[in-house]
Design a protein around this motif. Structure first.
Motif, PDB file in Angstrom:
ATOM      1  N   ARG A   1       0.831  -1.202   0.000  1.00 51.90           N
ATOM      2  CA  ARG A   1       0.000   0.000   0.000  1.00 51.90           C
ATOM      3  C   ARG A   1       0.869   1.257   0.000  1.00 51.90           C
TER       4      ARG A   1
ATOM      5  N   TYR B   1       0.370   5.685   0.000  1.00 52.25           N
ATOM      6  CA  TYR B   1      -0.516   6.841   0.111  1.00 52.25           C
ATOM      7  C   TYR B   1       0.255   8.087  -0.303  1.00 52.25           C
TER       8      TYR B   1
ATOM      9  N   TRP C   1      -5.921  16.497  -0.419  1.00 47.53           N
ATOM     10  CA  TRP C   1      -6.466  15.212  -0.826  1.00 47.53           C
ATOM     11  C   TRP C   1      -5.512  14.104  -0.404  1.00 47.53           C
TER      12      TRP C   1
ATOM     13  N   ALA D   1      -4.609  10.158  -1.716  1.00 52.55           N
ATOM     14  CA  ALA D   1      -4.792   9.117  -2.725  1.00 52.55           C
ATOM     15  C   ALA D   1      -4.178   7.810  -2.239  1.00 52.55           C
ATOM     16  N   ARG D   2      -4.888   6.724  -2.468  1.00 48.83           N
ATOM     17  CA  ARG D   2      -4.424   5.398  -2.072  1.00 48.83           C
ATOM     18  C   ARG D   2      -4.091   4.601  -3.323  1.00 48.83           C
ATOM     19  N   HIS D   3      -2.990   3.843  -3.242  1.00 50.53           N
ATOM     20  CA  HIS D   3      -2.516   3.092  -4.394  1.00 50.53           C
ATOM     21  C   HIS D   3      -1.825   1.829  -3.892  1.00 50.53           C
TER      22      HIS D   3
ATOM     23  N   GLU E   1      -2.322  17.671  -8.478  1.00 48.35           N
ATOM     24  CA  GLU E   1      -3.329  16.621  -8.614  1.00 48.35           C
ATOM     25  C   GLU E   1      -2.684  15.264  -8.353  1.00 48.35           C
TER      26      GLU E   1
ATOM     27  N   GLY F   1      -3.385   6.176  -8.262  1.00 51.78           N
ATOM     28  CA  GLY F   1      -4.298   5.684  -7.245  1.00 51.78           C
ATOM     29  C   GLY F   1      -5.669   6.337  -7.262  1.00 51.78           C
ATOM     30  N   THR F   2      -6.394   6.132  -6.179  1.00 53.43           N
ATOM     31  CA  THR F   2      -7.757   6.596  -6.018  1.00 53.43           C
ATOM     32  C   THR F   2      -7.844   7.519  -4.818  1.00 53.43           C
ATOM     33  N   VAL F   3      -8.437   8.683  -5.018  1.00 53.54           N
ATOM     34  CA  VAL F   3      -8.607   9.611  -3.905  1.00 53.54           C
ATOM     35  C   VAL F   3      -9.640   9.046  -2.937  1.00 53.54           C
ATOM     36  N   THR F   4      -9.307   9.090  -1.664  1.00 57.78           N
ATOM     37  CA  THR F   4     -10.189   8.563  -0.633  1.00 57.78           C
ATOM     38  C   THR F   4     -10.553   9.663   0.345  1.00 57.78           C
TER      39      THR F   4
END
Length: 289
Positions: A80, A82, A92, A94-96, A113, A117-120
């Motif tokens: 993981r 971050y 923000w 983001a997790r990846h 930006e 990954g995906t912003v959580t």
């Protein structure tokens, strides 16, 4: 031996947060040495390159691991990762995941930006537990990390050095970037609750890592004056040698007059000789608008 945390117990917290607007957190279980990026079971070449880029870009890079025992015979795959931006109005997290940490060397970590990954919306609390760097972090940080991880799962991570052993337990809240010291378990729970709600917590706050040391002191002074704890409400808009301008999202602006103030000599880390330091004293706060 008296610990550095005990010796520096009277040192003011405001203005002691590390300065970094962007944070990269890489999962790396197992033992951590004093300079963890190059002294752990992370590939040394990758760690050295990440350390070099941290110096060049100002991005703060830390290793993280799950609280508890730290076997690393079976490293997680994928691991993981971050990435957090702490700028007010543009914060923000983001997790990846990566199969190999070397993948991080191909990424641009300095943009406004997320680059992967995906912003959580879920926050992250990093509790420094790097005992090889300083024993206070291990003795004071690990029990809190273990206690809260049992309740809140992956919102809580152990972390390598985040700056300020003498303020242990040292906790970083992401994506807001507020750094705290001398928190106990209940206070850390309140910090997680506040961060989840987009708030900051004045208790134990050392400053928002987004700003310079002077900016951290000025922002916290305005928050103490107004009682405003919304994380995105204030930003530092200008600085001079003795004045910091802090603006609210609603347009109000304060001029904060500061003066450097010497501090008694305290050791920055256990076993180190005392070092004289400075802080910033707030002389005056004037609302301009």
């Amino acid at each position: 031996m008296t610990t550095c945390a005990a010796l520096a117990a009277a040192e003011p917290l405001a203005g002691t947060a590390p300065v970094a607007a962007t944070w990269l957190c890489l999962e790396q279980p197992g033992p951590w040495g004093a300079d963890a990026l190059v002294d752990s079971h992370l590939d040394r070449r990758v760690g050295a390159e990440l350390a070099r880029r941290m110096k060049e870009t100002g991005v703060r890079i830390v290793l993280i691991r799950r609280p508890g025992r730290h076997p690393d015979l079976h490293l997680p795959r994928p691991r993981r990762v971050y990435l957090a931006s702490t700028r007010p109005g543009a914060a923000w997290l983001a997790r990846h995941t990566v199969e190999d940490p070397e993948e991080l060397l191909d990424l641009d970590l300095t943009g406004d930006e997320p680059t992967f990954g995906t912003v959580t919306a879920a926050p992250l609390l990093l509790v420094c537990t790097n005992g090889k760097r300083d024993r206070c972090c291990a003795l004071l940080g690990r029990p809190i990390a273990a206690e809260l991880a049992a309740e809140h799962g992956e919102a809580i991570w152990e972390s390598t050095h985040t700056g300020g052993h003498r303020f242990a337990p040292a906790v970083v809240a992401l994506p807001t970037g507020y750094v705290h010291g001398r928190l106990d378990g209940p206070q850390t729970r309140e910090l997680l609750k506040a961060t989840t709600a987009g708030e900051m917590m004045l208790q134990g706050c050392r400053g928002r890592a987004t700003w310079s040391r002077a900016g951290q002191v000025a922002e916290l002074a305005v928050r103490s004056l107004t009682g405003d704890t919304t994380a995105a409400s204030l930003r530092v808009v200008s600085e001079s040698s003795d004045e910091v301008s802090v603006r609210h999202a609603d347009g109000r602006t304060w001029s904060v007059q500061l003066a450097p103030t010497p501090l008694p000599a305290w050791p920055n880390s256990c076993g180190k000789p005392p070092v004289a330091g400075t802080t910033f004293s707030v002389l005056d706060i004037t609302q301009m608008i």
